[in-house]
Design a protein around this motif. Sequence first.
Motif, PDB file in Angstrom:
ATOM      1  N   ASN A   8       0.807  -1.218   0.000  1.00  0.00           N
ATOM      2  CA  ASN A   8       0.000   0.000   0.000  1.00  0.00           C
ATOM      3  C   ASN A   8       0.839   1.267   0.000  1.00  0.00           C
ATOM      4  O   ASN A   8       0.318   2.341  -0.295  1.00  0.00           O
ATOM      5  CB  ASN A   8      -0.937  -0.002   1.214  1.00  0.00           C
ATOM      6  CG  ASN A   8      -2.026  -1.023   1.071  1.00  0.00           C
ATOM      7  OD1 ASN A   8      -2.574  -1.215  -0.007  1.00  0.00           O
ATOM      8  ND2 ASN A   8      -2.351  -1.707   2.150  1.00  0.00           N
ATOM      9  N   ARG A   9       2.102   1.159   0.314  1.00  0.00           N
ATOM     10  CA  ARG A   9       2.977   2.327   0.353  1.00  0.00           C
ATOM     11  C   ARG A   9       3.070   2.989  -1.024  1.00  0.00           C
ATOM     12  O   ARG A   9       3.158   4.209  -1.134  1.00  0.00           O
ATOM     13  CB  ARG A   9       4.367   1.912   0.834  1.00  0.00           C
ATOM     14  CG  ARG A   9       5.251   3.074   1.161  1.00  0.00           C
ATOM     15  CD  ARG A   9       6.550   2.614   1.769  1.00  0.00           C
ATOM     16  NE  ARG A   9       6.311   2.221   3.169  1.00  0.00           N
ATOM     17  CZ  ARG A   9       7.010   1.317   3.814  1.00  0.00           C
ATOM     18  NH1 ARG A   9       7.990   0.693   3.228  1.00  0.00           N
ATOM     19  NH2 ARG A   9       6.743   1.034   5.063  1.00  0.00           N
ATOM     20  N   ASP A  10       3.033   2.194  -2.065  1.00  0.00           N
ATOM     21  CA  ASP A  10       3.171   2.738  -3.417  1.00  0.00           C
ATOM     22  C   ASP A  10       1.869   3.307  -3.971  1.00  0.00           C
ATOM     23  O   ASP A  10       1.872   3.938  -5.021  1.00  0.00           O
ATOM     24  CB  ASP A  10       3.691   1.644  -4.363  1.00  0.00           C
ATOM     25  CG  ASP A  10       5.056   1.129  -3.941  1.00  0.00           C
ATOM     26  OD1 ASP A  10       5.813   1.905  -3.323  1.00  0.00           O
ATOM     27  OD2 ASP A  10       5.354  -0.043  -4.215  1.00  0.00           O
ATOM     28  N   LYS A  11       0.754   3.084  -3.299  1.00  0.00           N
ATOM     29  CA  LYS A  11      -0.533   3.541  -3.810  1.00  0.00           C
ATOM     30  C   LYS A  11      -0.778   5.023  -3.568  1.00  0.00           C
ATOM     31  O   LYS A  11      -1.601   5.628  -4.236  1.00  0.00           O
ATOM     32  CB  LYS A  11      -1.664   2.720  -3.187  1.00  0.00           C
ATOM     33  CG  LYS A  11      -1.661   1.278  -3.636  1.00  0.00           C
ATOM     34  CD  LYS A  11      -2.788   0.504  -3.017  1.00  0.00           C
ATOM     35  CE  LYS A  11      -2.735  -0.943  -3.473  1.00  0.00           C
ATOM     36  NZ  LYS A  11      -3.783  -1.753  -2.828  1.00  0.00           N
ATOM     37  N   VAL A  12      -0.094   5.609  -2.614  1.00  0.00           N
ATOM     38  CA  VAL A  12      -0.299   7.014  -2.273  1.00  0.00           C
ATOM     39  C   VAL A  12       1.050   7.722  -2.293  1.00  0.00           C
ATOM     40  O   VAL A  12       2.014   7.241  -1.709  1.00  0.00           O
ATOM     41  CB  VAL A  12      -0.938   7.160  -0.867  1.00  0.00           C
ATOM     42  CG1 VAL A  12      -1.091   8.614  -0.497  1.00  0.00           C
ATOM     43  CG2 VAL A  12      -2.270   6.452  -0.820  1.00  0.00           C
ATOM     44  N   ASP A  13       1.089   8.858  -2.967  1.00  0.00           N
ATOM     45  CA  ASP A  13       2.310   9.654  -3.007  1.00  0.00           C
ATOM     46  C   ASP A  13       2.250  10.671  -1.857  1.00  0.00           C
ATOM     47  O   ASP A  13       1.668  11.747  -1.982  1.00  0.00           O
ATOM     48  CB  ASP A  13       2.432  10.368  -4.352  1.00  0.00           C
ATOM     49  CG  ASP A  13       3.747  11.096  -4.511  1.00  0.00           C
ATOM     50  OD1 ASP A  13       4.547  11.113  -3.553  1.00  0.00           O
ATOM     51  OD2 ASP A  13       3.990  11.643  -5.606  1.00  0.00           O
ATOM     52  N   PHE A  14       2.830  10.281  -0.715  1.00  0.00           N
ATOM     53  CA  PHE A  14       2.732  11.124   0.468  1.00  0.00           C
ATOM     54  C   PHE A  14       3.492  12.433   0.320  1.00  0.00           C
ATOM     55  O   PHE A  14       3.104  13.443   0.901  1.00  0.00           O
ATOM     56  CB  PHE A  14       3.227  10.356   1.699  1.00  0.00           C
ATOM     57  CG  PHE A  14       2.287   9.269   2.122  1.00  0.00           C
ATOM     58  CD1 PHE A  14       1.117   9.581   2.791  1.00  0.00           C
ATOM     59  CD2 PHE A  14       2.557   7.947   1.831  1.00  0.00           C
ATOM     60  CE1 PHE A  14       0.236   8.595   3.168  1.00  0.00           C
ATOM     61  CE2 PHE A  14       1.681   6.952   2.210  1.00  0.00           C
ATOM     62  CZ  PHE A  14       0.511   7.275   2.890  1.00  0.00           C
ATOM     63  N   GLU A  15       4.544  12.424  -0.433  1.00  0.00           N
ATOM     64  CA  GLU A  15       5.291  13.668  -0.654  1.00  0.00           C
ATOM     65  C   GLU A  15       4.422  14.667  -1.413  1.00  0.00           C
ATOM     66  O   GLU A  15       4.385  15.856  -1.086  1.00  0.00           O
ATOM     67  CB  GLU A  15       6.587  13.377  -1.422  1.00  0.00           C
ATOM     68  CG  GLU A  15       7.470  14.593  -1.629  1.00  0.00           C
ATOM     69  CD  GLU A  15       7.973  15.199  -0.327  1.00  0.00           C
ATOM     70  OE1 GLU A  15       8.343  16.388  -0.346  1.00  0.00           O
ATOM     71  OE2 GLU A  15       7.968  14.514   0.700  1.00  0.00           O
ATOM     72  N   LYS A  16       3.693  14.179  -2.405  1.00  0.00           N
ATOM     73  CA  LYS A  16       2.792  15.045  -3.175  1.00  0.00           C
ATOM     74  C   LYS A  16       1.684  15.590  -2.267  1.00  0.00           C
ATOM     75  O   LYS A  16       1.349  16.773  -2.326  1.00  0.00           O
ATOM     76  CB  LYS A  16       2.185  14.247  -4.331  1.00  0.00           C
ATOM     77  CG  LYS A  16       1.299  15.032  -5.238  1.00  0.00           C
ATOM     78  CD  LYS A  16       0.794  14.139  -6.376  1.00  0.00           C
ATOM     79  CE  LYS A  16      -0.165  14.864  -7.275  1.00  0.00           C
ATOM     80  NZ  LYS A  16      -0.668  14.004  -8.358  1.00  0.00           N
ATOM     81  N   LEU A  17       1.117  14.747  -1.421  1.00  0.00           N
ATOM     82  CA  LEU A  17       0.095  15.197  -0.483  1.00  0.00           C
ATOM     83  C   LEU A  17       0.653  16.220   0.504  1.00  0.00           C
ATOM     84  O   LEU A  17      -0.006  17.210   0.832  1.00  0.00           O
ATOM     85  CB  LEU A  17      -0.475  13.999   0.296  1.00  0.00           C
ATOM     86  CG  LEU A  17      -1.407  13.070  -0.464  1.00  0.00           C
ATOM     87  CD1 LEU A  17      -1.750  11.870   0.401  1.00  0.00           C
ATOM     88  CD2 LEU A  17      -2.664  13.795  -0.884  1.00  0.00           C
ATOM     89  N   ARG A  18       1.873  15.983   0.966  1.00  0.00           N
ATOM     90  CA  ARG A  18       2.487  16.906   1.913  1.00  0.00           C
ATOM     91  C   ARG A  18       2.664  18.283   1.290  1.00  0.00           C
ATOM     92  O   ARG A  18       2.356  19.315   1.905  1.00  0.00           O
ATOM     93  CB  ARG A  18       3.844  16.358   2.370  1.00  0.00           C
ATOM     94  CG  ARG A  18       4.483  17.117   3.509  1.00  0.00           C
ATOM     95  CD  ARG A  18       5.815  16.513   3.882  1.00  0.00           C
ATOM     96  NE  ARG A  18       6.832  16.751   2.886  1.00  0.00           N
ATOM     97  CZ  ARG A  18       7.485  17.912   2.727  1.00  0.00           C
ATOM     98  NH1 ARG A  18       7.212  18.927   3.513  1.00  0.00           N
ATOM     99  NH2 ARG A  18       8.398  18.056   1.804  1.00  0.00           N
TER     100      ARG A  18
END
Length: 82
Positions: free
Chosen positions: A62-72
């Motif tokens: 699931n780590r690859d499903k969301v781009d947390f850097e982009k969300l941040r």
Amino acid sequence: MKRTALFILTAAIAAATVSPAVAATNFRELRQENLEKSAVNFDQLRDENRDKADFDQLRNENRDKVDFEKLRIANLDKSNEG
């Protein structure tokens, strides 16, 4: 009048500080009693279910499903605009 109000206030403060100590619950005893009553044993359930899911594998998938850097960055932009 002031003396009576002060006495009532002092009594209320004393009751508020003493009553939690008197009403303190021994959760270990309650837990042991519940285990002895054939209540649900969550420790046993947790041990039985621990092997049913590989959470490290799920986390990696699931780590690859969301781009947390982009969300941040998007959230930083929103906080800077307002």
